[in-house]
Design an enzyme around this catalytic site. Structure first.
Site, short mmCIF file in Angstrom:
data_model
loop_
_atom_site.label_atom_id
_atom_site.label_comp_id
_atom_site.label_asym_id
_atom_site.label_seq_id
_atom_site.Cartn_x
_atom_site.Cartn_y
_atom_site.Cartn_z
N LEU A 286 4.37 -16.76 70.97
CA LEU A 286 3.69 -15.56 71.48
C LEU A 286 4.67 -14.46 71.91
CD1 LEU A 286 0.91 -17.26 73.63
CD2 LEU A 286 0.65 -16.18 71.40
N ARG A 287 5.97 -14.68 71.67
CA ARG A 287 6.93 -13.65 72.09
C ARG A 287 6.65 -12.32 71.40
NH1 ARG A 287 11.26 -17.73 71.78
NH2 ARG A 287 11.77 -18.39 73.90
#
Length: 367
Positions: A286-287
């Site tokens: 999810l970065r």
């Protein structure tokens, strides 16, 4: 890294640095650096490009541009007098203060882990019962910028240490059962030449943004860059004076953007679409989602607005995602076309090249 406006400093008392506002071209690199200063939580920037394209000059120029910060006098970590940790440590809310430039630390390629993280004097700790700590480069870089040139040639373990500290804001040194922890909040900037090898995808993914720069090919622009550098070298003080107004304006824009950032909002529908872009590009984790949201908000604050627009997202999303598409270390980093194509499909807008063509002008970066 929060910076506050200060009175103009005398250029006579500091090392003369080429002004940031005089750097020609390389707009992606300059924007990525500014956004990371506005919101260090973006996670730093990796700058890859040809040799001699002004990477080091631009990074040092940005550090010099930023206003001075207030620090506790004689504190090795340059902590703010409002930091509750140092107030408890010194057992006083009223601490002697000083002003200093935002730290700019160059990490040499051959640096050891002890030089980077700091060392503990075990003999002194055992004989005198005190935690004798010799601060390293991470301590020096607190509230500043840590620059690693040729980061792709640095040992992977050391890169991991830097990324861990940059993400957590803390550095922990442990030896022989003794542990010391200190703040290490900095903007991590790495640069390198793709010809000398890329970082492993697992490490590259942890840099918030990725800027790719190329040698300027336009002869007229090359002449302009050479003349600018020549003018600066011949009379640095006069050159700085000529750009002082632009420098002050940009400095104030950054300060204002830092103050405005908490008020900036991004529509829920836009956040969903950003995540849809990441999903369709098969970005791991999810970065990418988080960084794209933060970078868009930082850009909006920099532009003096409170609501993120599609154009804000479009401006930053390639730099936030392009380096997260590699699954194989032997693959090259995407030029940005894949990200732009999926962004245009998800957000229902024309690609930049199509818009430029319909308006009868060249696309950005052409020619």
């Amino acid at each position: 890294m929060l910076v506050t406006a200060t009175a103009n400093r005398s250029t006579n008392s500091r090392r003369v640095v080429f002004p940031f506002t005089a750097v020609i071209g390389q707009e992606d690199m300059k924007l990525a650096l500014i956004l990371n200063v506005i919101d260090p939580r973006i996670g730093g920037v990796m700058i890859m490009g040809d040799r001699g394209t002004g990477k080091s000059t631009t990074i040092r120029a940005l550090a010099d541009l930023l206003p001075e910060i207030e620090v506790v006098a004689d504190d090795p970590f340059s902590r703010s007098p409002r930091d509750p940790d140092i107030q408890r440590e010194r057992e006083s809310p009223d601490l002697p203060t000083d002003k200093k430039k935002v730290p700019m630390v160059d990490l040499p390629l051959g640096a050891t882990e002890d030089r980077v993280c700091g060392t503990i004097d075990i003999e002194k700790a055992l004989s005198e019962g005190v935690k004798a700590f010799e601060p390293g480069l991470l301590a020096k870089a607190n509230r500043g910028i840590l620059y690693v040139d040729e980061v792709n040639l640095l040992d992977d373990h050391l890169v991991d240490v830097l990324l861990d500290s940059a993400a957590s804001g803390w550095n922990t040194v442990e030896r022989e059962g003794i542990s010391i922890r200190h703040p290490a909040q900095f903007v991590l900037v790495g640069s390198g030449n793709p010809e000398e090898g890329e970082l492993r995808p697992q490490l590259l993914d942890r840099f918030g943004m990725h800027a790719e720069i190329r040698t300027v090919r336009d002869p007229e622009l090359r002449v302009q860059i050479v003349e600018q550098r020549s003018d600066f070298d011949q009379s640095p003080q006069d050159y700085l004076e000529k750009h002082s107004a632009a420098q002050s304006d940009l400095q104030q824009r950054i300060v204002d953007a830092q103050a405005r950032l908490p008020e900036v909002t991004i529509d829920h529908d836009y956040r969903v679409k950003i995540s849809q872009v990441c999903s369709e590009l098969d970005v791991d984790g999810l970065r990418g989602d988080i960084v794209s949201n933060r970078a868009a908000r930082a850009l909006t604050a920099f532009e003096g607005r409170n609501e993120v627009t599609i154009e804000d997202i479009r401006t930053v999303i390639v730099m936030c995602l392009r380096h997260r598409l590699r699954k194989d270390p032997l693959e090259s980093i995407d030029s940005g076309y894949k990200v732009e194509k999926v962004f245009s499909q998800v957000f229902g807008v024309a690609m930049a090249e199509e818009e430029a063509s319909s308006n009868g002008r060249q696309p950005v970066g052409a020619g």
